[in-house]
Write a protein that holds these residues in place. Sequence first.
Motif, PDB file in Angstrom:
ATOM      1  N   SER A  65       0.839  -1.203   0.000  1.00 35.87           N
ATOM      2  CA  SER A  65       0.000   0.000   0.000  1.00 35.87           C
ATOM      3  C   SER A  65       0.871   1.249   0.000  1.00 35.87           C
ATOM      4  O   SER A  65       1.885   1.324   0.701  1.00 35.87           O
ATOM      5  N   VAL A  66       0.457   2.251  -0.771  1.00 35.85           N
ATOM      6  CA  VAL A  66       1.152   3.526  -0.846  1.00 35.85           C
ATOM      7  C   VAL A  66       0.434   4.544   0.026  1.00 35.85           C
ATOM      8  O   VAL A  66      -0.801   4.619   0.026  1.00 35.85           O
ATOM      9  N   ASP A 114      -6.048  11.055  -2.701  1.00 38.09           N
ATOM     10  CA  ASP A 114      -6.263   9.946  -1.775  1.00 38.09           C
ATOM     11  C   ASP A 114      -5.101   9.854  -0.788  1.00 38.09           C
ATOM     12  O   ASP A 114      -3.977  10.257  -1.089  1.00 38.09           O
ATOM     13  N   ALA A 117      -3.307   4.364  -1.447  1.00 38.30           N
ATOM     14  CA  ALA A 117      -3.565   3.874  -2.797  1.00 38.30           C
ATOM     15  C   ALA A 117      -2.889   2.522  -2.986  1.00 38.30           C
ATOM     16  O   ALA A 117      -1.845   2.247  -2.376  1.00 38.30           O
ATOM     17  N   GLU A 118      -3.491   1.690  -3.816  1.00 42.04           N
ATOM     18  CA  GLU A 118      -2.873   0.432  -4.220  1.00 42.04           C
ATOM     19  C   GLU A 118      -2.321   0.656  -5.625  1.00 42.04           C
ATOM     20  O   GLU A 118      -3.055   0.604  -6.598  1.00 42.04           O
ATOM     21  N   ASP A 119      -1.036   0.974  -5.723  1.00 43.22           N
ATOM     22  CA  ASP A 119      -0.418   1.392  -6.985  1.00 43.22           C
ATOM     23  C   ASP A 119       0.986   0.798  -7.058  1.00 43.22           C
ATOM     24  O   ASP A 119       1.964   1.455  -6.677  1.00 43.22           O
ATOM     25  N   PRO A 120       1.139  -0.442  -7.541  1.00 42.75           N
ATOM     26  CA  PRO A 120       2.474  -1.076  -7.589  1.00 42.75           C
ATOM     27  C   PRO A 120       3.529  -0.283  -8.339  1.00 42.75           C
ATOM     28  O   PRO A 120       4.683  -0.215  -7.876  1.00 42.75           O
ATOM     29  N   PRO A 121       3.228   0.351  -9.496  1.00 42.25           N
ATOM     30  CA  PRO A 121       4.282   1.147 -10.153  1.00 42.25           C
ATOM     31  C   PRO A 121       4.781   2.302  -9.278  1.00 42.25           C
ATOM     32  O   PRO A 121       5.973   2.614  -9.287  1.00 42.25           O
ATOM     33  N   LEU A 122       3.870   2.939  -8.543  1.00 40.03           N
ATOM     34  CA  LEU A 122       4.303   4.020  -7.659  1.00 40.03           C
ATOM     35  C   LEU A 122       5.135   3.470  -6.512  1.00 40.03           C
ATOM     36  O   LEU A 122       6.156   4.062  -6.142  1.00 40.03           O
ATOM     37  N   THR A 152       5.513   9.679 -11.689  1.00 36.78           N
ATOM     38  CA  THR A 152       4.537   8.664 -11.279  1.00 36.78           C
ATOM     39  C   THR A 152       3.538   9.239 -10.273  1.00 36.78           C
ATOM     40  O   THR A 152       2.365   8.836 -10.246  1.00 36.78           O
ATOM     41  N   ARG A 155      -0.207  10.924 -11.233  1.00 34.67           N
ATOM     42  CA  ARG A 155      -1.525  10.292 -11.387  1.00 34.67           C
ATOM     43  C   ARG A 155      -2.392  10.459 -10.140  1.00 34.67           C
ATOM     44  O   ARG A 155      -3.601  10.238 -10.187  1.00 34.67           O
ATOM     45  N   HIS A 156      -1.781  10.840  -9.019  1.00 30.34           N
ATOM     46  CA  HIS A 156      -2.533  11.031  -7.781  1.00 30.34           C
ATOM     47  C   HIS A 156      -2.678  12.499  -7.404  1.00 30.34           C
ATOM     48  O   HIS A 156      -3.199  12.815  -6.336  1.00 30.34           O
TER      49      HIS A 156
END
Length: 279
Positions: A65-66, A114, A117-122, A152, A155-156
């Motif tokens: 989790s990010v 947010d 976030a669930e963002d594997p690339p980040l 990256t 996007r957020h």
Amino acid sequence: MQQATADDWFRTRRDDTRGAEALQAGLSRHAYGRHAHATYAVGFTERGSQSFWCRGARHRTQPGSVILFSPFDLHDGHATTDAGVVYRMLYLAPEPLSAALAELGPRHEIGFRDVVAEDPPLAAALFAYAHELDAGDDPFAAGERYLGLAATLMRHAGRRGRAEDAGHGAIAGLAARMREEMAERLTIEALAEGEGLGRFQLIRAFRRRFGLPPSEYLRAIRLEAAKGALARGIPPAEAAAEAGFTDQAHLTRLFKRAYGLTPAAYARQAGVPRLPRRT
């Protein structure tokens, strides 16, 4: 707030060129009190889970989790279970990040939409930059990883604050004055009078602009200033006075609540080899 134990550990690295700092920590019993950072604070959970309050709600992470805190987002934090949590955070100064993002389009102050976030690339971009800071031997690669992270993060990103908000100009001037005069014994009455605002009007406008009262804003910028002074080798007592704290004990209490370390312990870690400042 529970105090850090022998099972809790913290490791920091700094990138002075880009005004960034990396933290890796393992928490079992330590719980952060409610606090805010003057920087962006982005990170991810490596193992276990952590729970925290932010923006009026409770949040819980899982591995990968990010976490995304905009400047002055009030939050706390602790391990969710007795198994503890291992996580990384990057504290990114707003000015260098804004300059990098301006090359990609936005020319305004950003905020994250947010908190989790669930963002594997980040998460991968966060780890890549943190890994370069851990190594501390390749400024070129660190700069490249920083830009990759900034791209990256886009996007957020959302717009943070608007110039047309009521009182925006007065509050921006007030925030600048607080940064310049943080070492002084400031009062809400003097600040309000200086900006031609009523005291209640000032507090309401400050909350609209930053999401927290002026006292919490002042505390955050003083902590950030003290941390920078400690990293430069200034003794804790002098760092406390320079940043406007009553004394070293006052700084120590708030510093541990925000960062999990005493100022002296942070100063020892900040002395490890780190990326050199660009000349």
